[in-house]
Design an enzyme around this catalytic site. Structure first.
Site: not given
Length: 297
Positions: A114, A247, A273
């Site tokens: 991320s 995601d 995610h």
């Protein structure tokens, strides 16, 4: 005696400590098996402010190589930031370099999840000689593109949720709509797995708000408008790009970003995610295979 020697080399050795930086000390953890000879792997968590607990399952790779992860400044077991100058990408690159020096790593694999992907790209751009490979797991690469993708994902929500999010936080349905966004695109497991819940319980809201914003689809912090697309173009080491089919880091975007650099490999896995928690065996197999190949080259 031979049996005792064999037992010793198969032992897992874990160390942890606090690494000094210009903004306070960051907690760092290392795990390795005595006989493991692979190039070390350094893991960089997301958020900002979401500590590394949710990536702890990746410590399983320590049977092949040293695995190092750390909590960024203010997150988890690290010190609270000494001042707001900590909320810059450059400061976080400096902190990662301090962690590298603490463990005396001359060359290592780097994995960023991320926001950690944005930081990994920034570090690789600043210290290309240190990096054997980069794994970009559901990465933030370009903040404006992330926001366009978030808008597209919001359009997939039920009409009532879309309306509440567009109306803003004062809308009575906003909290429920936000939760639905997270369930569909952040983590689909209910309740959240223990490593993810531990991270959520000790996250640092101040750094998240200062650097990103109030939630995943609202970017008001210092990362607003920032991009590392040029850093992707400058990558010369092998890169593995992993994201979930549902995601926040949308597969279309990840494929496009990966195409900007040579020696890139893309893996789209089922999940959101947190696909490393939703599909741990598939994720780990893909990561192990990539790292092994790079080690052999």
């Amino acid at each position: 005696m031979a049996g005792n020697d064999d037992a010793h080399v198969d032992e897992f050795i874990e160390t942890e400590g606090l690494v000094p930086t210009s903004h306070g000390r960051v907690w760092a953890h290392s795990r390795r098996r005595g006989a493991a000879a692979g190039v070390p792997l350094v893991i960089v968590h997301g958020g900002p402010g979401f500590p590394s607990d949710y990536l702890q399952p990746l410590d399983s790779l320590a049977d092949e190589r040293p695995v190092i992860r750390y909590d960024q400044i203010s997150a988890g077991r690290s010190d609270r930031a000494s001042d707001r100058s900590a909320w810059t990408v450059e400061a976080h690159v400096e902190h990662l370099e301090q962690v590298r020096g603490h463990f005396d790593l001359s060359r290592f694999h780097l994995l960023g999840h991320s926001w950690g992907g944005f930081l990994a790209l920034s570090y690789a751009d600043a210290h290309p000689d240190r990096i054997a490979s980069v794994t970009l797991s559901s990465p933030l690469v370009d903040s404006d593109r992330w926001m366009r993708d978030a808008a597209a994902l919001i359009e997939r929500l039920p009409k009532a949720d879309r309306s509440s999010l567009l109306a803003g936080p004062t809308d009575p349905g906003y909290a429920a709509a936000e939760a639905e966004y997270y369930r569909r695109y952040f983590c689909s497991i209910e309740p959240w797995p223990l490593p993810l819940q531990r991270a959520a319980d000790s996250q640092d809201a101040a750094s998240y708000h200062a650097m990103w914003g109030p939630n995943e689809f609202t970017n008001t912090g210092v990362l607003r408008g920032q991009s590392r697309v040029d850093a992707v173009r400058r990558l010369t080491v092998p890169s593995l790009w992993i994201t979930g089919a549902d995601d926040e880091a949308r597969p279309e975007t990840i494929r496009e970003m990966a195409s900007l650099t040579a020696r890139s490999e893309v893996r789209i896995l089922p999940g959101t995610h947190c696909t490393h928690l939703e599909n741990p065996a598939t994720y780990e197999t893909a990561l192990r295979s990539f790292l092994q190949v790079v080690d052999r080259d």
